[in-house]
Design a protein around this motif. Sequence first.
Motif, PDB file in Angstrom:
ATOM      1  N   GLY A   1       1.020  -1.068   0.019  1.00 45.99           N
ATOM      2  CA  GLY A   1      -0.163  -0.058  -0.096  1.00 45.99           C
ATOM      3  C   GLY A   1       0.999   1.039  -0.058  1.00 45.99           C
ATOM      4  O   GLY A   1       0.417   2.145  -0.583  1.00 45.99           O
ATOM      5  N   ALA A   2       2.011   1.121   0.384  1.00 46.42           N
ATOM      6  CA  ALA A   2       2.987   2.346   0.419  1.00 46.42           C
ATOM      7  C   ALA A   2       3.432   2.798  -0.921  1.00 46.42           C
ATOM      8  O   ALA A   2       3.474   4.064  -0.998  1.00 46.42           O
ATOM      9  CB  ALA A   2       4.219   2.059   1.182  1.00 46.42           C
ATOM     10  N   ASP A   3       3.522   1.872  -1.869  1.00 43.63           N
ATOM     11  CA  ASP A   3       3.640   2.296  -3.135  1.00 43.63           C
ATOM     12  C   ASP A   3       2.602   2.816  -4.041  1.00 43.63           C
ATOM     13  O   ASP A   3       2.685   3.607  -4.810  1.00 43.63           O
ATOM     14  CB  ASP A   3       4.250   1.107  -4.007  1.00 43.63           C
ATOM     15  CG  ASP A   3       5.361   0.513  -3.358  1.00 43.63           C
ATOM     16  OD1 ASP A   3       5.838  -0.690  -3.618  1.00 43.63           O
ATOM     17  OD2 ASP A   3       6.136   1.120  -2.698  1.00 43.63           O
ATOM     18  N   THR A   4       1.319   2.766  -3.539  1.00 44.52           N
ATOM     19  CA  THR A   4       0.094   3.340  -4.002  1.00 44.52           C
ATOM     20  C   THR A   4      -0.200   4.694  -3.488  1.00 44.52           C
ATOM     21  O   THR A   4      -1.414   5.124  -3.793  1.00 44.52           O
ATOM     22  CB  THR A   4      -0.851   2.309  -4.049  1.00 44.52           C
ATOM     23  OG1 THR A   4      -1.304   1.990  -3.062  1.00 44.52           O
ATOM     24  CG2 THR A   4      -0.388   1.119  -4.825  1.00 44.52           C
ATOM     25  N   GLY A   5       0.445   5.159  -2.735  1.00 45.94           N
ATOM     26  CA  GLY A   5      -0.067   6.520  -1.711  1.00 45.94           C
ATOM     27  C   GLY A   5      -0.940   6.049  -0.769  1.00 45.94           C
ATOM     28  O   GLY A   5      -1.619   6.968  -0.328  1.00 45.94           O
ATOM     29  N   LYS A   6      -1.102   4.802  -0.284  1.00 43.88           N
ATOM     30  CA  LYS A   6      -1.907   4.345   0.768  1.00 43.88           C
ATOM     31  C   LYS A   6      -0.912   3.630   1.812  1.00 43.88           C
ATOM     32  O   LYS A   6      -0.224   3.214   1.467  1.00 43.88           O
ATOM     33  CB  LYS A   6      -2.832   3.409   0.266  1.00 43.88           C
ATOM     34  CG  LYS A   6      -3.880   3.846  -0.864  1.00 43.88           C
ATOM     35  CD  LYS A   6      -4.773   4.750  -0.386  1.00 43.88           C
ATOM     36  CE  LYS A   6      -5.894   5.187  -1.513  1.00 43.88           C
ATOM     37  NZ  LYS A   6      -7.151   6.043  -0.977  1.00 43.88           N
TER      38      LYS A   6
ATOM     39  N   PHE B   1      -7.108  -0.395  24.113  1.00 45.46           N
ATOM     40  CA  PHE B   1      -7.768   0.162  22.928  1.00 45.46           C
ATOM     41  C   PHE B   1      -6.989  -0.384  21.674  1.00 45.46           C
ATOM     42  O   PHE B   1      -5.789  -0.753  22.067  1.00 45.46           O
ATOM     43  CB  PHE B   1      -8.119   1.618  22.617  1.00 45.46           C
ATOM     44  CG  PHE B   1      -6.652   2.258  22.453  1.00 45.46           C
ATOM     45  CD1 PHE B   1      -6.300   2.657  20.994  1.00 45.46           C
ATOM     46  CD2 PHE B   1      -5.727   2.737  23.410  1.00 45.46           C
ATOM     47  CE1 PHE B   1      -5.069   3.158  20.757  1.00 45.46           C
ATOM     48  CE2 PHE B   1      -4.455   3.430  23.014  1.00 45.46           C
ATOM     49  CZ  PHE B   1      -4.420   3.453  21.855  1.00 45.46           C
ATOM     50  N   ALA B   2      -7.376  -0.642  20.641  1.00 41.69           N
ATOM     51  CA  ALA B   2      -6.872  -0.795  19.362  1.00 41.69           C
ATOM     52  C   ALA B   2      -7.408   0.204  18.283  1.00 41.69           C
ATOM     53  O   ALA B   2      -8.698   0.446  18.441  1.00 41.69           O
ATOM     54  CB  ALA B   2      -6.714  -2.169  18.878  1.00 41.69           C
ATOM     55  N   SER B   3      -6.481   0.555  17.290  1.00 45.17           N
ATOM     56  CA  SER B   3      -7.347   1.196  16.477  1.00 45.17           C
ATOM     57  C   SER B   3      -6.785   0.955  14.894  1.00 45.17           C
ATOM     58  O   SER B   3      -5.664   0.542  14.818  1.00 45.17           O
ATOM     59  CB  SER B   3      -7.119   2.763  16.443  1.00 45.17           C
ATOM     60  OG  SER B   3      -7.509   3.439  17.572  1.00 45.17           O
ATOM     61  N   MET B   4      -7.501   0.899  13.848  1.00 44.78           N
ATOM     62  CA  MET B   4      -7.131   0.505  12.444  1.00 44.78           C
ATOM     63  C   MET B   4      -7.387   2.081  11.624  1.00 44.78           C
ATOM     64  O   MET B   4      -8.535   2.860  11.580  1.00 44.78           O
ATOM     65  CB  MET B   4      -7.893  -0.438  11.963  1.00 44.78           C
ATOM     66  CG  MET B   4      -7.332  -1.015  10.594  1.00 44.78           C
ATOM     67  SD  MET B   4      -7.899   0.025   8.997  1.00 44.78           S
ATOM     68  CE  MET B   4      -9.528  -0.363   9.042  1.00 44.78           C
ATOM     69  N   ILE B   5      -6.253   2.357  11.171  1.00 42.49           N
ATOM     70  CA  ILE B   5      -6.348   3.513  10.446  1.00 42.49           C
ATOM     71  C   ILE B   5      -5.878   3.481   8.842  1.00 42.49           C
ATOM     72  O   ILE B   5      -4.801   2.831   8.664  1.00 42.49           O
ATOM     73  CB  ILE B   5      -5.298   4.699  11.037  1.00 42.49           C
ATOM     74  CG1 ILE B   5      -5.431   4.747  12.522  1.00 42.49           C
ATOM     75  CG2 ILE B   5      -5.490   6.215  10.351  1.00 42.49           C
ATOM     76  CD1 ILE B   5      -4.614   5.450  13.247  1.00 42.49           C
ATOM     77  N   LYS B   6      -6.611   4.041   7.936  1.00 41.01           N
ATOM     78  CA  LYS B   6      -6.181   3.941   6.540  1.00 41.01           C
ATOM     79  C   LYS B   6      -5.957   5.360   6.366  1.00 41.01           C
ATOM     80  O   LYS B   6      -6.654   6.167   6.252  1.00 41.01           O
ATOM     81  CB  LYS B   6      -7.304   3.548   5.753  1.00 41.01           C
ATOM     82  CG  LYS B   6      -7.889   1.937   6.069  1.00 41.01           C
ATOM     83  CD  LYS B   6      -8.912   1.666   5.282  1.00 41.01           C
ATOM     84  CE  LYS B   6      -9.290   0.155   5.323  1.00 41.01           C
ATOM     85  NZ  LYS B   6     -10.374  -0.351   4.512  1.00 41.01           N
ATOM     86  N   PHE B   7      -4.704   5.499   5.631  1.00 42.54           N
ATOM     87  CA  PHE B   7      -4.148   6.641   5.442  1.00 42.54           C
ATOM     88  C   PHE B   7      -3.978   7.040   3.777  1.00 42.54           C
ATOM     89  O   PHE B   7      -3.990   5.723   3.057  1.00 42.54           O
ATOM     90  CB  PHE B   7      -2.527   6.958   6.072  1.00 42.54           C
ATOM     91  CG  PHE B   7      -2.796   7.180   7.316  1.00 42.54           C
ATOM     92  CD1 PHE B   7      -2.749   8.514   7.732  1.00 42.54           C
ATOM     93  CD2 PHE B   7      -2.482   6.331   8.170  1.00 42.54           C
ATOM     94  CE1 PHE B   7      -2.785   8.676   9.190  1.00 42.54           C
ATOM     95  CE2 PHE B   7      -2.308   6.504   9.573  1.00 42.54           C
ATOM     96  CZ  PHE B   7      -2.590   7.854  10.058  1.00 42.54           C
ATOM     97  N   ALA B   8      -3.942   8.147   3.125  1.00 41.09           N
ATOM     98  CA  ALA B   8      -3.845   8.579   1.775  1.00 41.09           C
ATOM     99  C   ALA B   8      -2.993   9.564   1.699  1.00 41.09           C
ATOM    100  O   ALA B   8      -2.944  10.548   2.411  1.00 41.09           O
ATOM    101  CB  ALA B   8      -5.094   8.650   1.147  1.00 41.09           C
ATOM    102  N   ASP B   9      -2.123   9.661   0.768  1.00 39.23           N
ATOM    103  CA  ASP B   9      -1.392  10.660   0.369  1.00 39.23           C
ATOM    104  C   ASP B   9      -2.215  11.747  -0.274  1.00 39.23           C
ATOM    105  O   ASP B   9      -2.642  11.468  -1.371  1.00 39.23           O
ATOM    106  CB  ASP B   9      -0.011  10.308  -0.403  1.00 39.23           C
ATOM    107  CG  ASP B   9       0.719  11.714  -0.742  1.00 39.23           C
ATOM    108  OD1 ASP B   9       0.679  12.545  -0.527  1.00 39.23           O
ATOM    109  OD2 ASP B   9       2.047  11.057  -1.193  1.00 39.23           O
ATOM    110  N   PRO B  10      -2.388  13.140   0.357  1.00 42.06           N
ATOM    111  CA  PRO B  10      -3.042  13.946  -0.314  1.00 42.06           C
ATOM    112  C   PRO B  10      -2.601  14.357  -1.876  1.00 42.06           C
ATOM    113  O   PRO B  10      -3.091  15.270  -2.398  1.00 42.06           O
ATOM    114  CB  PRO B  10      -3.538  15.104   0.756  1.00 42.06           C
ATOM    115  CG  PRO B  10      -2.090  14.761   1.568  1.00 42.06           C
ATOM    116  CD  PRO B  10      -1.874  13.420   1.583  1.00 42.06           C
TER     117      PRO B  10
END
Length: 162
Positions: free
Chosen positions: A92-97, A120-129
């Motif tokens: 995912g890092a290569d696709t801006g995610k 707690f646990a958290s799941m986070i989906k990031f994107a490169d703006p």
Amino acid sequence: MGSQDNYTFANQTSIPSPLDKQLPAFFRSWDDPHSNNDYLNLFAPDGQLVFGSTTTGRDAIRAFRDAMIHPTNGPVVDLEHTLGKCFVLAGGADTGKQEVIVNGSLWYKLRNGRRIDVDFASMIKFADPGDGKDLQAEFYEVYLDAHELMTAINEMNNEEGK
């Protein structure tokens, strides 16, 4: 023994940039009852926060937090996360995610002085703006057992006649 900064992950040095700075800054700002809303910088303008229900957009996320965390009006008047680990998911890092899972513990102090501790646990989906700035969370889901917290808030509100 030295004390660990609550906002440093146990595996801090293995977290890729810019997340190694963004995530601790997010938790510090979120936990500050007098926050100037810097925590919103983590979210994309139309990002989603799931904490029981889904809240979409920075304005709605700020309103959600303000309704929950306030130094006098509460119901939560103070809180603090202790970060555990951050797991960066492969692919995912290569696709801006980028996707991460973070865990740890936190305590909430209610308006009546009661303290609730929870993991707690958290799941986070990031994107490169695409603007050369930090990654932004498109989706952030919090996993915790909120039963004790919600029960304590309801009891407090009932005692106060609210």
